[in-house]
Design a protein around this motif. Structure first.
Motif, PDB file in Angstrom:
ATOM      1  N   PRO A 168     -52.464  -6.922   0.298  1.00  0.00           N
ATOM      2  CA  PRO A 168     -53.687  -6.579   1.033  1.00  0.00           C
ATOM      3  C   PRO A 168     -54.828  -7.539   0.712  1.00  0.00           C
ATOM      4  O   PRO A 168     -54.868  -8.109  -0.366  1.00  0.00           O
ATOM      5  N   GLY A 169     -55.739  -7.666   1.683  1.00  0.00           N
ATOM      6  CA  GLY A 169     -56.881  -8.548   1.487  1.00  0.00           C
ATOM      7  C   GLY A 169     -57.186  -9.299   2.764  1.00  0.00           C
ATOM      8  O   GLY A 169     -57.465  -8.690   3.801  1.00  0.00           O
ATOM      9  N   MET A 170     -57.073 -10.627   2.709  1.00  0.00           N
ATOM     10  CA  MET A 170     -57.419 -11.421   3.888  1.00  0.00           C
ATOM     11  C   MET A 170     -56.563 -11.061   5.105  1.00  0.00           C
ATOM     12  O   MET A 170     -57.042 -11.071   6.233  1.00  0.00           O
ATOM     13  N   ALA A 212     -57.850  -3.587  -4.099  1.00  0.00           N
ATOM     14  CA  ALA A 212     -56.861  -4.131  -3.150  1.00  0.00           C
ATOM     15  C   ALA A 212     -57.307  -5.476  -2.567  1.00  0.00           C
ATOM     16  O   ALA A 212     -57.160  -5.729  -1.379  1.00  0.00           O
ATOM     17  N   TYR A 239     -64.854 -11.995  -4.456  1.00  0.00           N
ATOM     18  CA  TYR A 239     -65.224 -10.581  -4.302  1.00  0.00           C
ATOM     19  C   TYR A 239     -65.938 -10.028  -5.546  1.00  0.00           C
ATOM     20  O   TYR A 239     -66.657  -9.030  -5.457  1.00  0.00           O
ATOM     21  N   THR A 259     -63.554  -1.833  -0.190  1.00  0.00           N
ATOM     22  CA  THR A 259     -62.418  -2.718   0.102  1.00  0.00           C
ATOM     23  C   THR A 259     -62.925  -3.912   0.915  1.00  0.00           C
ATOM     24  O   THR A 259     -64.081  -3.916   1.365  1.00  0.00           O
ATOM     25  N   VAL A 260     -62.064  -4.887   1.122  1.00  0.00           N
ATOM     26  CA  VAL A 260     -62.441  -6.079   1.912  1.00  0.00           C
ATOM     27  C   VAL A 260     -62.864  -5.698   3.328  1.00  0.00           C
ATOM     28  O   VAL A 260     -63.575  -6.451   3.986  1.00  0.00           O
ATOM     29  N   LEU A 261     -62.423  -4.532   3.804  1.00  0.00           N
ATOM     30  CA  LEU A 261     -62.777  -4.131   5.166  1.00  0.00           C
ATOM     31  C   LEU A 261     -64.250  -3.763   5.264  1.00  0.00           C
ATOM     32  O   LEU A 261     -64.829  -3.763   6.351  1.00  0.00           O
ATOM     33  N   GLU A 262     -64.841  -3.422   4.139  1.00  0.00           N
ATOM     34  CA  GLU A 262     -66.202  -2.871   4.150  1.00  0.00           C
ATOM     35  C   GLU A 262     -67.260  -3.844   3.648  1.00  0.00           C
ATOM     36  O   GLU A 262     -68.457  -3.604   3.834  1.00  0.00           O
ATOM     37  N   VAL A 263     -66.852  -4.897   2.967  1.00  0.00           N
ATOM     38  CA  VAL A 263     -67.820  -5.797   2.320  1.00  0.00           C
ATOM     39  C   VAL A 263     -68.392  -6.798   3.329  1.00  0.00           C
ATOM     40  O   VAL A 263     -67.635  -7.517   3.987  1.00  0.00           O
ATOM     41  N   PRO A 264     -69.734  -6.892   3.451  1.00  0.00           N
ATOM     42  CA  PRO A 264     -70.326  -7.903   4.332  1.00  0.00           C
ATOM     43  C   PRO A 264     -69.935  -9.312   3.859  1.00  0.00           C
ATOM     44  O   PRO A 264     -70.153  -9.657   2.695  1.00  0.00           O
ATOM     45  N   PRO A 265     -69.342 -10.135   4.740  1.00  0.00           N
ATOM     46  CA  PRO A 265     -68.803 -11.429   4.321  1.00  0.00           C
ATOM     47  C   PRO A 265     -69.801 -12.335   3.594  1.00  0.00           C
ATOM     48  O   PRO A 265     -69.420 -13.025   2.642  1.00  0.00           O
ATOM     49  N   SER A 288     -55.341  -8.095   5.740  1.00  0.00           N
ATOM     50  CA  SER A 288     -55.852  -6.804   6.221  1.00  0.00           C
ATOM     51  C   SER A 288     -57.094  -7.031   7.075  1.00  0.00           C
ATOM     52  O   SER A 288     -57.254  -6.425   8.143  1.00  0.00           O
ATOM     53  N   LEU A 289     -57.990  -7.898   6.576  1.00  0.00           N
ATOM     54  CA  LEU A 289     -59.222  -8.214   7.295  1.00  0.00           C
ATOM     55  C   LEU A 289     -58.902  -8.778   8.676  1.00  0.00           C
ATOM     56  O   LEU A 289     -59.519  -8.409   9.686  1.00  0.00           O
TER      57      LEU A 289
END
Lengths: 328, 328
Positions: free
Chosen positions: A127-129, A122, A289, A306-312, A131-132
């Protein structure tokens, strides 16, 4: 982590083309190959940036690919391909059927964990930026309201709906956010906005020979789910005008969080995208990603993400020490 | 992780007050106490939301505090307090001397690792959310340029500089981003902008008795580093006007990434903050990252951290499964 990172592309439509172009902008990556379900010989790849292989050859390239970027559609392709390929490759995809994300997450997570691969699902802008930014807005301003606006942009789903109307030879649909609604939200007013208040829809349609314009217009503006609850305008244009003026795929939108902090002060956070090309931007997000997926896998973080969990910091090719020194 | 999360506040100026208010907006947290270097009896805490203790009592509360939020200044307080307190507590701070962040990171990292605590440093909006958006912009659009604009907002450092000018009884300074520069950047034009092009400065000054307005104005607008390289306007106002109209601490700004993707399309990402109260917003960010610090510590992630490294989902009180279902 291996350098350069070896990327594979599974599916070569607009998104796959965008991924090929985006990989070329990242010197720490190289494109190993493009995999297609069509005849590989039939694919025209600009600049011949990578060899083209048939879909069935994918597994033979398992040890040559660090991350496989899945560029199929969310309706027909990804529900099957995502879980199947996660059993062999670390993957990134842009699955965007919002309501089915938990189910898709679980379907990818299981084979990825069993295989020790990492699959970020996603990914893209919504979804993505978006959502973040919804997450950050809620976490930073717990008392407030979040507004998402889309457009001005070409909507693929709504364009398809227009083209299915009898009497339509060709056509596109633009989603247009209501300027007055955006201004109200930006002001901190936190209005209640209905679907109709937030967006309107504009269609550019080429009539089929002998079709009745009034009938076609009526069929479009009253179409349930897609157009009935919006203010919709239909413009009839020639085939040539459609090709010349409506061939690009711009998009974008806004996520606005309007909140009040403990002492009663209003605070507004706005994230805005203005995209010259929706598929190219989505592809650029996928590629960043992909770098994160490879790093997570090296760190032993497996399964669906998902993007919510990945350290930037994992998105950037720059070492984190340098990021801290330059960006903080 | 313990619920509710027990927060301590070290230092009770504008930021500490903001943190107390922000903790009250987060039902998964409670304020254990406020620690001050002043006489605890002298502190007025609105609503008596937490007991006030002397600085020397901090270590006695070690087992009652999950995260200590450091609300001291970056110049005098944090360089000493950050490393000292990280040896005993998981901490969050808003250290904002940009050039010294790597040095400060190392100074906090060492005692935190030795003690098994987690310290997230340089949290707020710049450094903080702006840094995060600079990182995302560069990672998603590797070919492009990043622009940061600040304001309209009250700048503490520049207001202090104005007040040090002989003949100034009181005063504040607003940083104002240049509207034409912002529009040029938003358009995708990617102009080269000098410091003077991007911001102007506006001062509201109360003259000391017998001071010469022209001399004061000249001293301000020619002050090196602070004003000489900007277009600066000085307004003389009465003490009463200053108090009535310039007592709030609004701020904000923009981070804009303007880039071109592989196929030649322009893409613009904009992050914008419009803050009714700078210290209250900064405090809200600190509180969200306090939640993340406690979770990282529970996961065994110790040492110094920054917003660039923290997985976003850790900021939210909502379980990640629910975030995926609702925000993606």
């Amino acid at each position: 982590m291996r350098q350069p990172l070896r990327i594979g592309i599974a599916g070569y439509g607009n998104l796959g083309k965008g991924v090929a172009a985006a990989v070329g902008q990242n010197p720490d990556m190289e494109l190993h190959g493009i995999f297609t379900r069509r005849d590989p010989a039939s694919l025209r790849v600009p600049g011949d940036v990578a060899p083209v292989f048939g879909w069935l050859e994918l597994l033979e390239h398992k040890s040559d690919i660090d991350v496989l970027i899945l560029c199929g559609g969310s309706k027909e392709d990804l529900p099957r391909q995502g879980p199947e390929l996660a059993a062999h490759f670390s993957t990134v995809d842009s699955f965007d059927t919002h309501a089915r994300i938990p189910e898709y997450f679980a379907a990818v997570d299981q084979p990825a964990r069993a295989a020790g691969t990492t699959s970020i699902i996603a990914v893209g802008w919504d979804p993505g930026m978006f959502s973040l930014n919804r997450l950050l807005g809620e976490a930073l301003l717990p008392q407030g309201q979040t507004y998402s606006f889309w457009g001005k942009g070409l909507s693929q789903g709504h364009s398809d709906a227009v083209r299915r109307v009898p009497g339509v030879a060709a056509g596109v649909q633009y989603t247009i956010p209501a300027a007055d609604a955006i201004e109200a939200v930006r002001s901190g007013a936190r209005p209640e906005l209905s679907t109709r208040d937030k967006h309107r829809r504009e269609c550019y349609v080429v009539l089929a020979e002998g079709a009745d314009a009034a009938e076609v217009e009526q069929a479009i503006v009253t179409m349930p789910h897609y157009f009935a609850e919006y203010d919709t305008t239909v413009h009839f244009v020639s085939e040539e005008t459609l090709r010349r003026e409506h061939g690009a795929m711009p998009h974008g939108g806004f996520v606005i969080r309007s909140g009040t902090t403990g002492g009663g002060y209003d605070q507004v956070i706005e994230y805005r995208l203005e995209l010259g090309s929706n598929p190219e931007f989505t592809a650029s997000v996928l590629v960043a990603y992909a770098r994160a997926a490879a790093r997570l896998n090296t760190q032993g973080v497996i399964g669906a993400q998902t993007v919510l969990e990945v350290p930037p910091a994992l998105l950037s090719p720059t070492p984190v020490e340098q990021l801290r020194a330059e960006l903080l």
